[in-house]
Design a protein around this motif. Sequence first.
Motif, PDB file in Angstrom:
ATOM      1  N   LEU A   1     112.977  38.198 -11.983  1.00  0.00           N
ATOM      2  CA  LEU A   1     114.158  38.597 -11.229  1.00  0.00           C
ATOM      3  C   LEU A   1     115.110  37.422 -11.035  1.00  0.00           C
ATOM      4  O   LEU A   1     116.325  37.572 -11.175  1.00  0.00           O
ATOM      5  CB  LEU A   1     113.746  39.174  -9.870  1.00  0.00           C
ATOM      6  CG  LEU A   1     114.865  39.653  -8.966  1.00  0.00           C
ATOM      7  CD1 LEU A   1     115.607  40.818  -9.611  1.00  0.00           C
ATOM      8  CD2 LEU A   1     114.312  40.045  -7.622  1.00  0.00           C
ATOM      9  N   VAL A   2     114.569  36.259 -10.764  1.00  0.00           N
ATOM     10  CA  VAL A   2     115.397  35.054 -10.619  1.00  0.00           C
ATOM     11  C   VAL A   2     116.079  34.723 -11.941  1.00  0.00           C
ATOM     12  O   VAL A   2     117.277  34.388 -11.970  1.00  0.00           O
ATOM     13  CB  VAL A   2     114.552  33.876 -10.109  1.00  0.00           C
ATOM     14  CG1 VAL A   2     115.310  32.569 -10.204  1.00  0.00           C
ATOM     15  CG2 VAL A   2     114.087  34.139  -8.688  1.00  0.00           C
ATOM     16  N   VAL A   3     115.347  34.833 -13.037  1.00  0.00           N
ATOM     17  CA  VAL A   3     115.944  34.580 -14.360  1.00  0.00           C
ATOM     18  C   VAL A   3     117.075  35.576 -14.623  1.00  0.00           C
ATOM     19  O   VAL A   3     118.137  35.209 -15.120  1.00  0.00           O
ATOM     20  CB  VAL A   3     114.874  34.645 -15.463  1.00  0.00           C
ATOM     21  CG1 VAL A   3     115.506  34.638 -16.843  1.00  0.00           C
ATOM     22  CG2 VAL A   3     113.903  33.493 -15.327  1.00  0.00           C
ATOM     23  N   ALA A   4     116.861  36.838 -14.268  1.00  0.00           N
ATOM     24  CA  ALA A   4     117.904  37.851 -14.473  1.00  0.00           C
ATOM     25  C   ALA A   4     119.142  37.527 -13.650  1.00  0.00           C
ATOM     26  O   ALA A   4     120.267  37.663 -14.145  1.00  0.00           O
ATOM     27  CB  ALA A   4     117.371  39.232 -14.094  1.00  0.00           C
ATOM     28  N   LEU A   5     118.944  37.091 -12.420  1.00  0.00           N
ATOM     29  CA  LEU A   5     120.092  36.742 -11.583  1.00  0.00           C
ATOM     30  C   LEU A   5     120.849  35.541 -12.139  1.00  0.00           C
ATOM     31  O   LEU A   5     122.085  35.536 -12.183  1.00  0.00           O
ATOM     32  CB  LEU A   5     119.630  36.450 -10.161  1.00  0.00           C
ATOM     33  CG  LEU A   5     119.264  37.662  -9.318  1.00  0.00           C
ATOM     34  CD1 LEU A   5     118.590  37.229  -8.032  1.00  0.00           C
ATOM     35  CD2 LEU A   5     120.482  38.484  -9.028  1.00  0.00           C
ATOM     36  N   VAL A   6     120.125  34.526 -12.572  1.00  0.00           N
ATOM     37  CA  VAL A   6     120.767  33.311 -13.090  1.00  0.00           C
ATOM     38  C   VAL A   6     121.503  33.600 -14.386  1.00  0.00           C
ATOM     39  O   VAL A   6     122.632  33.137 -14.598  1.00  0.00           O
ATOM     40  CB  VAL A   6     119.727  32.187 -13.255  1.00  0.00           C
ATOM     41  CG1 VAL A   6     120.290  31.027 -14.040  1.00  0.00           C
ATOM     42  CG2 VAL A   6     119.215  31.737 -11.903  1.00  0.00           C
ATOM     43  N   ARG A   7     120.894  34.368 -15.257  1.00  0.00           N
ATOM     44  CA  ARG A   7     121.519  34.640 -16.564  1.00  0.00           C
ATOM     45  C   ARG A   7     122.767  35.510 -16.456  1.00  0.00           C
ATOM     46  O   ARG A   7     123.642  35.430 -17.296  1.00  0.00           O
ATOM     47  CB  ARG A   7     120.511  35.286 -17.508  1.00  0.00           C
ATOM     48  CG  ARG A   7     119.438  34.319 -17.972  1.00  0.00           C
ATOM     49  CD  ARG A   7     118.465  34.980 -18.894  1.00  0.00           C
ATOM     50  NE  ARG A   7     119.091  35.495 -20.096  1.00  0.00           N
ATOM     51  CZ  ARG A   7     119.138  34.839 -21.259  1.00  0.00           C
ATOM     52  NH1 ARG A   7     118.593  33.663 -21.355  1.00  0.00           N
ATOM     53  NH2 ARG A   7     119.722  35.388 -22.285  1.00  0.00           N
ATOM     54  N   THR A   8     122.853  36.365 -15.440  1.00  0.00           N
ATOM     55  CA  THR A   8     124.021  37.227 -15.330  1.00  0.00           C
ATOM     56  C   THR A   8     125.118  36.608 -14.473  1.00  0.00           C
ATOM     57  O   THR A   8     126.238  37.100 -14.470  1.00  0.00           O
ATOM     58  CB  THR A   8     123.643  38.597 -14.736  1.00  0.00           C
ATOM     59  OG1 THR A   8     122.980  38.408 -13.481  1.00  0.00           O
ATOM     60  CG2 THR A   8     122.755  39.348 -15.678  1.00  0.00           C
ATOM     61  N   ARG A   9     124.829  35.542 -13.766  1.00  0.00           N
ATOM     62  CA  ARG A   9     125.869  34.894 -12.968  1.00  0.00           C
ATOM     63  C   ARG A   9     126.781  34.039 -13.812  1.00  0.00           C
ATOM     64  O   ARG A   9     127.939  33.839 -13.505  1.00  0.00           O
ATOM     65  CB  ARG A   9     125.233  34.021 -11.894  1.00  0.00           C
ATOM     66  CG  ARG A   9     124.505  34.808 -10.867  1.00  0.00           C
ATOM     67  CD  ARG A   9     125.094  34.604  -9.546  1.00  0.00           C
ATOM     68  NE  ARG A   9     124.455  35.546  -8.618  1.00  0.00           N
ATOM     69  CZ  ARG A   9     124.223  35.265  -7.383  1.00  0.00           C
ATOM     70  NH1 ARG A   9     124.537  34.091  -6.918  1.00  0.00           N
ATOM     71  NH2 ARG A   9     123.683  36.161  -6.592  1.00  0.00           N
ATOM     72  N   TYR A  10     126.265  33.446 -14.886  1.00  0.00           N
ATOM     73  CA  TYR A  10     127.048  32.498 -15.683  1.00  0.00           C
ATOM     74  C   TYR A  10     127.295  33.021 -17.059  1.00  0.00           C
ATOM     75  O   TYR A  10     126.699  33.824 -17.594  1.00  0.00           O
ATOM     76  CB  TYR A  10     126.345  31.151 -15.743  1.00  0.00           C
ATOM     77  CG  TYR A  10     126.103  30.564 -14.395  1.00  0.00           C
ATOM     78  CD1 TYR A  10     127.175  30.096 -13.635  1.00  0.00           C
ATOM     79  CD2 TYR A  10     124.835  30.503 -13.848  1.00  0.00           C
ATOM     80  CE1 TYR A  10     126.970  29.568 -12.386  1.00  0.00           C
ATOM     81  CE2 TYR A  10     124.615  29.970 -12.596  1.00  0.00           C
ATOM     82  CZ  TYR A  10     125.695  29.507 -11.864  1.00  0.00           C
ATOM     83  OH  TYR A  10     125.488  28.982 -10.622  1.00  0.00           O
TER      84      TYR A  10
END
Length: 54
Positions: A45-54
């Motif tokens: 979930l953290v990876v998904a959040l980071v990848r979609t923010r930038y």
Amino acid sequence: MNPEFLRSPWLLLAVVLGVLGTFLITLFALPIPGWASIVLGVGALVVALVRTRY
């Protein structure tokens, strides 16, 4: 909410791992693999959040 976040395969992986973890804990009484799966799901979930923010 970002629509790219909802289409992320990392989000799908996070949901699957979270459900698998709760399934392992509640039905099979396997706390160690269950919690490991939940922790990996939170990581996805953290990876998904980071990848979609930038």
